[in-house]
Write an enzyme that holds these catalytic residues in place. Structure first.
Site, PDB file in Angstrom:
ATOM      1  N   CYS A   1       1.057  -1.319  -0.074  1.00 28.29           N
ATOM      2  CA  CYS A   1      -0.160  -0.135   0.038  1.00 28.29           C
ATOM      3  C   CYS A   1       0.880   1.343   0.020  1.00 28.29           C
ATOM      4  O   CYS A   1       0.403   2.394   0.163  1.00 28.29           O
ATOM      5  CB  CYS A   1      -0.959  -0.002   1.146  1.00 28.29           C
ATOM      6  SG  CYS A   1      -0.105   0.425   2.840  1.00 28.29           S
TER       7      CYS A   1
ATOM      8  N   ASP B   1       6.056 -12.639  34.659  1.00 27.09           N
ATOM      9  CA  ASP B   1       6.128 -13.652  33.887  1.00 27.09           C
ATOM     10  C   ASP B   1       7.374 -13.837  33.243  1.00 27.09           C
ATOM     11  O   ASP B   1       7.985 -12.752  32.591  1.00 27.09           O
ATOM     12  CB  ASP B   1       5.064 -13.451  32.706  1.00 27.09           C
ATOM     13  CG  ASP B   1       5.277 -14.532  31.550  1.00 27.09           C
ATOM     14  OD1 ASP B   1       5.849 -15.465  31.586  1.00 27.09           O
ATOM     15  OD2 ASP B   1       4.345 -14.326  30.539  1.00 27.09           O
TER      16      ASP B   1
END
Length: 449
Positions: A231, A356
């Site tokens: 694009c 985490d």
């Protein structure tokens, strides 16, 4: 100034004085006390400052430190938060400890956590925002990179007249139309190709058509001169650019910004971006390239960022790591060292680190065995995780010592076979290690806090 803000300010400054006089510091508690009394205290504390907000995933602390050095070349009164205490309470504490200034309007250069930008702009309208980068980091707090960026621009939306100084090599910073004036900085390379980022790289989808972005060149991760072959979406025009990289070592970087030769006393390609961001802020506020070069030449160490500590003859380089992109850049940096070194990995998983620890599996620890490192140590509160990760990466058991307790890590470092030691540690592990070393007299705690 209301009665509430007066009482809150008095309480905060009193607690700061007590903590730093009798308890060797404390960067967040005074801010917590102050905001508990007056949640809108930043409106009062920051009203007389020109504020520069520096935010993003990696590089905030060094960019802030370099920006302060640069602005000191022209301005007399600059307030900052040097130890990375970048959430609301830490920023409040930064203002609480500021001396009264007469005359020219002072500047506040503030490192701000991505999720806390809106907590600042709710009460203070910055003069400028600096965007360093957005990478996957602390998934439990931020989620994916697009969620992180949205947190930032939610805060920016409250200050639509502030100038944004953004890393133009990061596609995400060109993905939304914002009303703010924007200045972009980045790298300009001569050798252009048509390449793609590695398959597991975040942030490489075109924001217009979702096609995979291509690059004329890549610096690292998803940063570079990007374009969409589908694009036409492409990197914006850069106002300030790295035009040449002359030399990289583990302790220094030489480069040119728009033809001006510069040097910083810190290694790593990723840190050149931080220097470039500081350069862009300086030019935005009228500092000359020559003055910026003088500022960069100062060899001042930054809290936890390639800080070198003499530990009974061992030269220990302490480096903060907190996500895969930053970790991999650090591993690339230490791989350029021509002298033998030992390796220490310290892993915590507290709130400030991100609870985490799965991110360590995206780090390229497999690079380490090829570097002929004679000795490894792993430790920290999550020592089992980092120990197993290095084992899977191929680190030999006979070279690898598992030392859970930091006090024992310090003693073990003293016995390592190399003079030079790299310690890669998560945020709270850095804090804990520095406090331990300060208590033992090896360093001064706080580095300007």
């Amino acid at each position: 100034m209301t009665l509430r803000s007066t009482v809150a300010t008095f309480a905060g400054r009193s607690s700061y004085w007590f903590l730093h006089t009798f308890m060797k510091g404390g960067s967040s508690l005074p801010g917590k006390i102050t905001t508990k009394i007056d949640p809108e205290i930043l409106k009062h504390l920051g009203q007389n400052y020109d504020v520069i907000v520096i935010t993003g995933t990696n590089g905030k602390t060094l960019t802030t430190a370099l920006t302060v050095r640069v602005l000191n070349q022209k301005y007399d009164h600059i307030l900052t938060n040097p130890t990375g205490s970048n959430m609301e309470q830490g920023i409040v504490t930064t203002f609480l400890r500021a001396p009264k200034v007469k005359g020219a309007r002072p500047i506040a250069v503030l490192e701000v956590d991505e999720a806390n930008v809106i907590k600042v702009t709710k009460y203070i309208k910055p003069k400028a925002f600096v965007f360093t980068n957005i990478f996957r980091d602390q998934m439990d707090r931020y989620g994916e990179i697009y969620t992180t960026y949205q947190k930032i621009i939610d805060g920016v939306a409250l200050a639509p007249e502030a100038t944004i100084i953004a890393n133009g090599d990061a596609p995400i910073f060109h993905s939304k139309n914002l009303p703010n004036p924007i200045i972009y900085y980045g790298f300009k390379q001569q050798d252009e190709k048509d390449i793609k980022a590695k398959p597991n790289t975040d942030g490489v989808l075109c924001p217009n058509c979702q096609h995979i972005l291509h690059y004329r060149y890549l610096t690292y991760s998803n940063l570079g001169k990007y374009f969409c072959p589908n694009c036409g979406f492409e990197r914006p025009e850069l106002k300030y650019a790295i035009t040449q990289i002359s030399n990289l070592t583990p302790t220094s970087s030489e480069f040119e910004v728009d033809g001006h030769a510069m040097k910083i006393e810190i290694g790593g390609l990723y840190n050149i971006y931080n220097a470039l961001a500081a350069y862009a802020v300086g030019r935005f506020l009228g500092v000359t390239p020559e003055q910026i070069d003088t500022a960069f030449s100062e060899d001042k160490k930054v809290f936890g960022r390639q800080e070198v500590i003499d530990l009974d003859g061992k030269q220990v380089t302490l480096i903060l790591v907190k996500n895969p992109v930053g970790l991999n850049q650090v591993l690339d940096m230490i791989a350029t060292d021509s002298k033998p070194f030992s390796f220490v990995g310290l892993l915590n998983a507290n709130y400030a680190d991100g609870i985490d620890t799965s991110w360590i599996w995206d780090g390229n620890f497999e690079k380490l065995p090829a570097l002929n490192i004679p000795a490894y140590i792993t430790g920290g509160e999550r020592y089992k995780d980092i120990t197993f990760r290095l084992k899977v990466a191929g680190v030999p058991d006979d070279k690898h010592a598992v030392v859970p307790e930091l006090k024992d890590v310090v003693e073990k470092i003293k016995t390592l076979p190399t003079e030079h030691v790299y310690v890669l540690a998560t945020y709270t592990a850095v804090l804990q290690l520095r406090k331990l070393l300060a208590d033992q007299g090896y360093i001064k705690e706080g580095m300007g806090a």
